[in-house]
Enzyme design. Structure first.
Site, PDB file in Angstrom:
ATOM      1  CG  ASP A  23      -2.043   0.948   0.941  1.00 22.54           C
ATOM      2  OD1 ASP A  23      -3.409   0.678   1.071  1.00 22.54           O
ATOM      3  OD2 ASP A  23      -2.015   2.200   1.126  1.00 22.54           O
ATOM      4  CG  ASN A  46     -12.102  -0.494   4.321  1.00 25.40           C
ATOM      5  OD1 ASN A  46     -12.339  -1.184   5.493  1.00 25.40           O
ATOM      6  ND2 ASN A  46     -10.985   0.065   4.137  1.00 25.40           N
ATOM      7  N   GLY A  64     -15.301   3.048   4.437  1.00 22.03           N
ATOM      8  CA  GLY A  64     -13.723   3.558   4.032  1.00 22.03           C
ATOM      9  C   GLY A  64     -13.154   3.018   2.700  1.00 22.03           C
ATOM     10  CD  GLN A  65     -15.094  -0.656  -2.067  1.00 17.42           C
ATOM     11  OE1 GLN A  65     -16.230  -0.645  -1.703  1.00 17.42           O
ATOM     12  NE2 GLN A  65     -14.387  -1.286  -3.166  1.00 17.42           N
ATOM     13  CB  SER A  66     -10.730   5.369  -1.258  1.00 19.94           C
ATOM     14  OG  SER A  66      -9.640   4.627  -1.033  1.00 19.94           O
ATOM     15  CG  HIS A 104      -8.724  -3.308  -2.062  1.00 22.24           C
ATOM     16  ND1 HIS A 104      -9.670  -2.557  -2.841  1.00 22.24           N
ATOM     17  CD2 HIS A 104      -8.524  -2.530  -0.953  1.00 22.24           C
ATOM     18  CE1 HIS A 104      -9.919  -1.415  -2.151  1.00 22.24           C
ATOM     19  NE2 HIS A 104      -9.142  -1.377  -1.148  1.00 22.24           N
ATOM     20  CG  HIS A 136      -6.794  -2.741   3.490  1.00 17.74           C
ATOM     21  ND1 HIS A 136      -5.847  -1.615   3.106  1.00 17.74           N
ATOM     22  CD2 HIS A 136      -7.813  -2.577   2.829  1.00 17.74           C
ATOM     23  CE1 HIS A 136      -6.753  -0.721   2.460  1.00 17.74           C
ATOM     24  NE2 HIS A 136      -8.044  -1.276   2.244  1.00 17.74           N
TER      25      HIS A 136
END
Ligand code: 5GP
Ligand code: ZN
Length: 113
Positions: A30, A86, A92-94, A99, A101
């Site tokens: 990340d 997320n 909080g998914q951007s 994916h 983490h």
């Protein structure tokens, strides 16, 4: 998906620090690490997130978790890590490409913020 940042990473159009890849998945560091080890486990197939997965994605989802465990082992954090996805903006998914983490190398708090 031409405008997806993770599809661009998969296509090598954007550089990343790859730590694992196979036919179905890649894993890379990340760019804003939240722990000493912070790796993103990403399917090559573009799917927006966990809620966009269907019955046909069952094997892929299992595979991503197996990849995460293997990456954790290789990173030396197998005794303690967190694997999280997320789903949706409020969570909080951007980046709208599924994916996980993989976070480790420090103690974690619960519940998460
Ligand atoms: P989300 O917020 O969707 O759960 O997670 C997206 C993650 O992708 C964030 O932790 C963010 O730091 C990471 N990220 C976004 N763009 C890039 C990029 O271009 N390269 C890398 N390595 N990570 C990225
Ligand atoms: Zn994508």
């Amino acid at each position: 998906m031409s405008d997806c940042i993770f599809c661009k990473i998969i296509a090598r159009q954007i550089p990343s620090q790859l730590v694992y890849e196979d036919e179905h998945a890649i894993a890379f560091k990340d760019m804003t690490p939240q722990a000493p080890t912070h790796v993103l486990i990403v399917p090559r197939k573009h799917v927006a997130g966990l809620s966009a997965c269907g019955d046909g994605d069952q094997a892929l989802l299992g595979h991503l978790q197996r990849v995460a465990a293997a990456v954790a082992e290789k990173a030396g954090i197998a005794s303690g890590y967190r694997l999280v996805t997320n789903n949706g903006r409020s969570a909080g998914q951007s980046v709208d490409h599924l994916h996980y983490h993989l976070l480790g190398g420090r103690s974690m708090q619960w519940p998460p913020g």
